[in-house]
Design a protein around this motif. Structure first.
Motif, PDB file in Angstrom:
ATOM      1  N   HIS A   7       0.804  -1.232   0.000  1.00 42.05           N
ATOM      2  CA  HIS A   7       0.000   0.000   0.000  1.00 42.05           C
ATOM      3  C   HIS A   7       0.832   1.274   0.000  1.00 42.05           C
ATOM      4  O   HIS A   7       0.294   2.356   0.254  1.00 42.05           O
ATOM      5  N   ASP A  10      -1.123  -5.225  -3.594  1.00 46.27           N
ATOM      6  CA  ASP A  10      -1.397  -3.996  -2.844  1.00 46.27           C
ATOM      7  C   ASP A  10      -0.485  -2.857  -3.291  1.00 46.27           C
ATOM      8  O   ASP A  10       0.215  -2.231  -2.491  1.00 46.27           O
ATOM      9  N   PRO A  59      -3.019   2.064  -1.956  1.00 48.67           N
ATOM     10  CA  PRO A  59      -4.184   1.893  -1.079  1.00 48.67           C
ATOM     11  C   PRO A  59      -5.468   1.869  -1.903  1.00 48.67           C
ATOM     12  O   PRO A  59      -5.781   2.823  -2.612  1.00 48.67           O
ATOM     13  N   ASP A  76       1.963   5.249   4.666  1.00 48.69           N
ATOM     14  CA  ASP A  76       1.467   3.866   4.720  1.00 48.69           C
ATOM     15  C   ASP A  76       2.633   2.909   4.932  1.00 48.69           C
ATOM     16  O   ASP A  76       3.648   2.980   4.242  1.00 48.69           O
TER      17      ASP A  76
END
Length: 403
Positions: free
Chosen positions: A214, A238, A241, A402
Motif C-alpha cells: 500500500h 497492494d 491503497p 502507509d
C-alpha cells in the motif's frame, strides 16, 4: 441442535490469537478465528461482550440466518472488528455442521475442484545475496511459487525483511509501535534490479510475486508495474491503497502486470468497482477478516463472474483455524488462484492441532470432519497475551506514511 455455550480464548504462542469456541447441546465443538493483529483485544471484547450473549440457544445449523443476524442486526455494519467477530462465529458453525455431517468442510461446499492447493512462500533479504539464499531455502522447503521482498539501500528496516536466520514477524512486543523510515524513489529505483537478478539466477519458469504493501500512489504503482513487466510477475500485490477503488483504473491503463488487492478489505462492497471493471486479477481477503466462509464464498462467486481469481491472505497472524477454513474454500471453488502460506511456529502448532498438510508445493485441508483444527486449551493457557503492534512508517521528513 442448539448452541449451548461459547468461549473466547486469547492465547499467545509466539504471537497473539483470538479463538471462538462454540459448543452445541449435543456435544459438538466448533472453532473460529477472530485474530486482528495489533487489535486483538478489541475483537475479543466484541465477541465476549456483544456477540456471545446473542448466540446461546440459537439453532447451530442456521448459519446464513445467524450471519445476517449479526451483520444486519447490529445496525453498525462492516469494519475489521465486526467482520472478524462475525467470521469467527461463521467458521465455528461451519466446523460444527461439517462435524455433524461427518465430512470435511470442503465436501459441504460442493466437493474438491482440484487435488491440491498451490501455495507460495516468502523469500526476503537485506541484500541480494541474502535474498537469493532465501529463495533457495523456500525451494528446498518445497515451494514452487515465491514472493520476493528485498531490502532497499539506505533504509535500515522495511516491511517484509527479517533478520538473518529469523522468521519474519512484524508485530513487535513493545509499548508503542516501532517506527520505520521509507523512501519511495529509492524503492522504485532498486526493485527492478532485484527482479532482474532473481530472474537471471532462477530462470523464467519460477512464479514470482511481490507485495508493495500500500505504499505507492497510483501513478507510482503504474510506473512500477510497467518497470516489472520484463520479469513476468505472477502478481504485484497492494500496489496502492485501494480504498479509492477508482485509482486502480490508472494503474490498469499503464501496466499488464497482474494485480492482487484486498488483504485489508472486510466485505464484498470494498471490491465492487475493482471486480466489475476487472481492475484487479486476484482478491486477497482472509476468511478471518471478511466475515467467514459464508461471506467469502459469495465474494469469490462474484469475482468468478469477471474472471478474477483468489489469493487468500495467509500470514502467521491468521491462526491455523483461519488458515484451515481458507483451505477448504480453496479446494472447493472453481476460480482458485494461489494461497499464501507462512508456516506457524512449533508453539502455535502445539496449541492448534491441525490436519492440513503441505507437500511438494501444495496444501490440502485433510479429510478430518469439520475444518480439521482443534484447540488444546491446556496448551493455550501456557501462553498469556502480550501487547504487540505492527510498525508505522514515516518518510525521511517525518511525515506518517502507509507502512
Amino acid at each position: 441442535m442448539r448452541i449451548a455455550g461459547a468461549d473466547v480464548i486469547v492465547t499467545s504462542p509466539g504471537r497473539n490469537f483470538v479463538t471462538l469456541e462454540i459448543t452445541t447441546d449435543d456435544g459438538l465443538v466448533g472453532y473460529g478465528d477472530a485474530t486482528l493483529n495489533g487489535r486483538e483485544l478489541a475483537a475479543a471484547s466484541y465477541l465476549r461482550d456483544h456477540v456471545v450473549p446473542l448466540l446461546i440457544g440459537r439453532d447451530a445449523h442456521k448459519i446464513e440466518d445467524t450471519w445476517q443476524y449479526l451483520y444486519r442486526g447490529a445496525y453498525w455494519r462492516r469494519g475489521p472488528v465486526t467482520m472478524a467477530a462475525i467470521a469467527a462465529v461463521d467458521v465455528a458453525l461451519w466446523d460444527i455442521k461439517a462435524k455433524a455431517a461427518g465430512m470435511p468442510l470442503y465436501q459441504l461446499l460442493g466437493g474438491a475442484s482440484r487435488t491440491g492447493i498451490r501455495a507460495y512462500g516468502h523469500a526476503s533479504g537485506r541484500d541480494l545475496p541474502e535474498l537469493l539464499d532465501s529463495v533457495r531455502a523456500r525451494q528446498a522447503e518445497g515451494f514452487r511459487s515465491i514472493r520476493v521482498q528485498s531490502g532497499v539501500p539506505g533504509l535500515e528496516t522495511i516491511y517484509g525483511i527479517s533478520a538473518r536466520g529469523k522468521d519474519y514477524e512484524p508485530a513487535g512486543r513493545h509499548p508503542l509501535p516501532n517506527e520505520e523510515t521509507w523512501d519511495t524513489r529509492a524503492y522504485l529505483r532498486h526493485l527492478p534490479t532485484v527482479f532482474e537478478a532473481v530472474r537471471n539466477e532462477f530462470g523464467p519458469e519460477l512464479p514470482l510475486l511481490h507485495d508493495c504493501h500500500h505504499r505507492l500512489t497510483p501513478i507510482q504503482a503504474a510506473k512500477l508495474g510497467k518497470a516489472l513487466e520484463p520479469y513476468d510477475l505472477f502478481w504485484l500485490e497492494d500496489c496502492t491503497p485501494a480504498e479509492n477503488q477508482e485509482a486502480l483504473r490508472l494503474v490498469r491503463e499503464h501496466t499488464t502486470t497482474p494485480l492482487a488487492i484486498g488483504e485489508v478489505f472486510n466485505t464484498a462492497f470494498d471490491y465492487q468497482t475493482l471486480i466489475r471493471e476487472q481492475l484487479i486479477d486476484y482478491v486477497r481477503s482472509a476468511v478471518t477478516h471478511t466475515g467467514g466462509v459464508t461471506a467469502m464464498r459469495k465474494l469469490f462467486d462474484y469475482a468468478g463472474l469477471y474472471q478474477v481469481k483468489t489469493g487468500i491472505h495467509g500470514p502467521t497472524d491468521i491462526s491455523p483455524v483461519g488458515m484451515a477454513a481458507g483451505l477448504h474454500l480453496d479446494l472447493a471453488i472453481h476460480n482458485f488462484g494461489i494461497q499464501e502460506f507462512m508456516p506457524h511456529s512449533a508453539e502455535t502448532y502445539e496449541v492448534f492441532r491441525r490436519s492440513y498438510t503441505f507437500e511438494d508445493g501444495y496444501l490440502h485441508p485433510g479429510e478430518t470432519p469439520g475444518i480439521g483444527v482443534e484447540l488444546d486449551k491446556k496448551a493455550a493457557e501456557k501462553f498469556e497475551y502480550e501487547p504487540a503492534y505492527l510498525p508505522v512508517n514515516r518518510l525521511r521528513d517525518g511525515t506518517l506514511h502507509d507502512w
